[in-house]
Design an enzyme around this catalytic site. Structure first.
Site, PDB file in Angstrom:
ATOM      1  N   THR A 182      -9.351 -14.677  -9.745  1.00 56.35           N
ATOM      2  CA  THR A 182      -7.964 -15.139  -9.595  1.00 56.35           C
ATOM      3  C   THR A 182      -7.282 -15.233 -10.953  1.00 56.35           C
ATOM      4  O   THR A 182      -6.155 -14.755 -11.132  1.00 56.35           O
ATOM      5  CB  THR A 182      -7.927 -16.506  -8.896  1.00 56.35           C
ATOM      6  OG1 THR A 182      -8.573 -16.405  -7.631  1.00 56.35           O
ATOM      7  CG2 THR A 182      -6.499 -16.980  -8.692  1.00 56.35           C
ATOM      8  N   ASP A 183      -7.952 -15.843 -11.913  1.00 58.13           N
ATOM      9  CA  ASP A 183      -7.395 -15.937 -13.261  1.00 58.13           C
ATOM     10  C   ASP A 183      -7.171 -14.549 -13.857  1.00 58.13           C
ATOM     11  O   ASP A 183      -6.128 -14.281 -14.464  1.00 58.13           O
ATOM     12  CB  ASP A 183      -8.337 -16.726 -14.169  1.00 58.13           C
ATOM     13  CG  ASP A 183      -8.231 -18.228 -13.976  1.00 58.13           C
ATOM     14  OD1 ASP A 183      -7.212 -18.686 -13.439  1.00 58.13           O
ATOM     15  OD2 ASP A 183      -9.172 -18.938 -14.362  1.00 58.13           O
ATOM     16  N   LEU A 184      -8.155 -13.681 -13.708  1.00 60.92           N
ATOM     17  CA  LEU A 184      -8.054 -12.352 -14.306  1.00 60.92           C
ATOM     18  C   LEU A 184      -6.925 -11.543 -13.680  1.00 60.92           C
ATOM     19  O   LEU A 184      -6.147 -10.877 -14.384  1.00 60.92           O
ATOM     20  CB  LEU A 184      -9.384 -11.617 -14.166  1.00 60.92           C
ATOM     21  CG  LEU A 184     -10.563 -12.258 -14.908  1.00 60.92           C
ATOM     22  CD1 LEU A 184     -11.862 -11.564 -14.555  1.00 60.92           C
ATOM     23  CD2 LEU A 184     -10.329 -12.227 -16.415  1.00 60.92           C
TER      24      LEU A 184
END
Length: 401
Positions: A182-184
């Site tokens: 999700t962050d990436l």
């Protein structure tokens, strides 16, 4: 000699992000040639500096203060230590913002307004500024003020409902991804949005505000699984290492390990049956087409599992590769970097480092024919470039006044 400059040469980015989504975005921009000024808290800096072990070791073999997590996402940047909570610190950031093209932050919604570092405040002193906010849930909606964490959003956003083994099989249940996807993905969407805003600014001469949310990015990344639900009304289940829409397309056990078989069409299925010495499976009416194989998934998978258990992984891979059937091993990270193809693509890079001598980094997958990515700067030490940046912006006496 190539005299063309990097794609983002001359673009200045004021980076008030930490942890992963924001730094992943700014590392992309740094690799493209932008000057990233990473603003960090004095003494502690980016949270991920302490997210170890493992830590980078110095030339005497002792741990440095840079965790591997931090090193993974901060190359090609400069670090300046500023206490933005102090009046002088926030005023200094405003002065820097006057001469920057991009401002990116991942504070909670409205968190920078009290320091005069919100979009409206900075727009007033630099109308050309592109301001990107990364938050868990975006600037609007009932959850806007809630903190967002990758793991929680993998569950909340649906990924864990389709990741993991089927509930009716051993080990069944939800599973998160092995990296913070999700962050990436949010960092990648932020990168794209910033590049789009830069291109638009060439026409309008004006900056704008970018509202990038982890939950939005996560929902978007579900791709075909979203449309499976949206077009049918059926909620996609977990299928473990199998594919919801294609059979056989999954992990199979050999007698000494596992291999991936990814049969994408009916011709590949016929070639697969020939390669495993069972051509009769290509003539069985229950398995001739992909819809029929889907209808008889468990039966076919059981048959293939028994067949593939009779030989070694590498023997099967050799046979399937010879038949041009998509397949592959399941490598650990060491095996990844030992692959001749990964080595040929020079994915392992090394940078000089002031305390460790050298530091490893993973090459960017962005490849340019005439303006290649340059690996110039190690992930910076905390505040390493404070004096350099202040002098460059003619602000060396600012904090003393």
């Amino acid at each position: 000699m190539n005299t063309r400059k990097p794609p983002l040469d001359g673009v200045k980015v004021l980076d008030l992000t930490r942890v992963l989504a924001g730094p992943w975005c700014t590392q992309n921009l740094a690799d493209l040639g932008a000057d990233i000024i990473k603003v960090e808290r004095p003494e502690t800096g980016d949270d991920t500096r302490a997210w170890g072990p493992p830590f980078l070791k110095d030339e005497q073999g002792k741990n440095t203060t840079e965790a591997a997590y931090y090193l993974s996402t901060n190359r090609n940047k400069r670090s300046i230590a500023i206490d933005i909570a102090s009046p002088k610190g926030s005023a200094l950031v405003r002065e820097l913002a006057k001469s920057c093209d991009i401002f990116i932050e991942n504070f909670k919604v409205g968190g920078l307004k009290k320091y005069g570092l919100d979009y409206e405040s900075l727009k007033a002193i630099n109308p050309k500024l592109i301001y990107c906010s990364i938050t868990g849930f975006g600037q609007t909606g009932s959850m806007a003020q809630d903190p967002g964490y990758d793991f929680i959003i993998q569950g909340m956003g649906g990924l864990m409902s389709i990741t993991g083994e089927r509930d009716d099989l051993p080990g069944g249940g939800p599973q998160k991804a092995g990296v913070a996807v999700t962050d990436l993905m949010t960092g990648m969407y932020a990168t794209v949005a910033i590049l789009g805003a830069l291109h638009e600014r060439h026409r309008s001469g004006l900056g704008q505000y970018l509202d990038i949310a982890l939950l939005d990015s996560h929902v978007a990344l579900l791709a075909n699984q979203n449309l499976n639900y949206m077009t049918s009304g059926n909620i996609p289940p977990r299928y473990g290492n199998a594919h919801l829409n294609i059979v056989p397309y999954q992990v199979f056990p050999a007698n000494d390990g596992h291999l991936i078989v990814a049969v994408g069409n009916d011709k590949q299925y016929r070639d697969f049956c020939q390669a495993i010495n069972h051509p009769e499976l290509a003539q069985d009416e229950r398995f001739i087409t992909n819809p029929s194989r889907l209808a008889h998934r468990d039966l076919l998978v059981g048959i293939l599992t028994d067949i593939l258990k009779t030989d070694t992984r590498d023997n099967w891979l050799n046979k399937l590769n010879a038949a041009k059937v998509p397949c592959g091993p399941i490598n650990n990270i060491k095996q990844v970097f030992d692959m001749p193809q990964v080595q040929a693509r020079e994915m392992w890079q090394t940078l000089p480092h002031p305390t460790a001598g050298t530091v490893p980094t993973v090459a960017s997958p962005m490849r340019f024919s005439d303006t290649p990515i340059q690996y110039k700067k190690h992930p910076p030490l905390l505040g390493e470039h404070t004096d350099e940046i202040l002098k460059e912006f003619n602000l060396q006496d600012f904090l003393n006044n």
